[in-house]
Design a protein around this motif. Structure first.
Motif, PDB file in Angstrom:
ATOM      1  N   HIS A  64       0.828  -1.205   0.000  1.00 61.08           N
ATOM      2  CA  HIS A  64       0.000   0.000   0.000  1.00 61.08           C
ATOM      3  C   HIS A  64       0.865   1.259   0.000  1.00 61.08           C
ATOM      4  N   THR A  65       2.166   1.105  -0.286  1.00 62.86           N
ATOM      5  CA  THR A  65       3.079   2.251  -0.287  1.00 62.86           C
ATOM      6  C   THR A  65       2.967   3.021  -1.602  1.00 62.86           C
ATOM      7  N   TYR A  66       3.457   4.248  -1.582  1.00 65.32           N
ATOM      8  CA  TYR A  66       3.405   5.074  -2.794  1.00 65.32           C
ATOM      9  C   TYR A  66       4.155   4.444  -3.965  1.00 65.32           C
ATOM     10  N   PRO A  67       5.362   3.873  -3.750  1.00 63.60           N
ATOM     11  CA  PRO A  67       6.033   3.215  -4.888  1.00 63.60           C
ATOM     12  C   PRO A  67       5.200   2.058  -5.463  1.00 63.60           C
ATOM     13  N   ALA A  68       4.540   1.293  -4.596  1.00 66.82           N
ATOM     14  CA  ALA A  68       3.691   0.190  -5.081  1.00 66.82           C
ATOM     15  C   ALA A  68       2.530   0.753  -5.899  1.00 66.82           C
ATOM     16  N   ILE A  69       1.945   1.850  -5.430  1.00 66.85           N
ATOM     17  CA  ILE A  69       0.817   2.463  -6.137  1.00 66.85           C
ATOM     18  C   ILE A  69       1.260   2.961  -7.512  1.00 66.85           C
ATOM     19  N   VAL A  70       2.463   3.515  -7.587  1.00 68.03           N
ATOM     20  CA  VAL A  70       3.006   3.934  -8.890  1.00 68.03           C
ATOM     21  C   VAL A  70       3.148   2.710  -9.794  1.00 68.03           C
ATOM     22  N   GLY A  71       3.606   1.600  -9.228  1.00 68.21           N
ATOM     23  CA  GLY A  71       3.718   0.355  -9.998  1.00 68.21           C
ATOM     24  C   GLY A  71       2.369  -0.107 -10.530  1.00 68.21           C
ATOM     25  N   TYR A  72       1.316   0.059  -9.737  1.00 70.17           N
ATOM     26  CA  TYR A  72      -0.025  -0.301 -10.194  1.00 70.17           C
ATOM     27  C   TYR A  72      -0.449   0.614 -11.342  1.00 70.17           C
ATOM     28  N   GLY A  73      -0.009   1.871 -11.274  1.00 73.70           N
ATOM     29  CA  GLY A  73      -0.287   2.803 -12.369  1.00 73.70           C
ATOM     30  C   GLY A  73       0.414   2.379 -13.649  1.00 73.70           C
ATOM     31  N   LEU A  88      -6.434  -2.947  -8.314  1.00 75.80           N
ATOM     32  CA  LEU A  88      -5.468  -2.504  -7.309  1.00 75.80           C
ATOM     33  C   LEU A  88      -5.589  -1.007  -7.031  1.00 75.80           C
ATOM     34  N   LEU A  89      -5.726  -0.212  -8.085  1.00 71.50           N
ATOM     35  CA  LEU A  89      -5.854   1.234  -7.892  1.00 71.50           C
ATOM     36  C   LEU A  89      -7.154   1.587  -7.182  1.00 71.50           C
ATOM     37  N   LEU A  90      -8.222   0.905  -7.527  1.00 74.09           N
ATOM     38  CA  LEU A  90      -9.494   1.139  -6.843  1.00 74.09           C
ATOM     39  C   LEU A  90      -9.373   0.763  -5.364  1.00 74.09           C
TER      40      LEU A  90
END
Length: 103
Positions: A64-73, A88-90
């Motif tokens: 749930h970290t910002y780098p992981a969220i960027v990866g989901y993007g 994942l983004l939702l």
């Protein structure tokens, strides 16, 4: 109580609506894939305590970290991983809304 209703509606019903509108041809499969992305919450098992009611998941748990969220993007950019990325983004948006709700 209202927060819980919103949280689980966003985790289960909203992916169904998104699947219906954007992946209509295979909406049931898309919905199941998006529901399966909730496995990202397995990272909660690494926390101590595992569950803390007022803890914000965003940028606390590994997936749930910002780098992981960027990866989901980044996953969203590829057609083959787009449904997973949407799920994942939702999920991250839903957990982020929980963080705002707790303030």
């Amino acid at each position: 109580m209202l927060q819980t209703i919103f949280h689980y509606s966003f985790h289960f019903l909203l992916p169904g609506a998104i699947a219906w509108f954007f992946f209509r041809r295979n909406w049931k499969i898309a919905w199941l894939i998006m529901i399966a992305t909730m496995l990202v919450d397995l990272d909660h098992l690494l926390a101590s305590p595992i569950f803390k009611p007022n803890r914000c998941s965003i940028n606390f748990h590994l997936l749930h970290t910002y780098p992981a969220i960027v990866g989901y993007g980044v996953l969203f950019c590829f057609k083959k991983t787009r449904v997973v990325a949407v799920g994942l983004l939702l999920h991250m948006v839903t957990d982020g809304l929980d963080c705002l709700w707790m303030r």
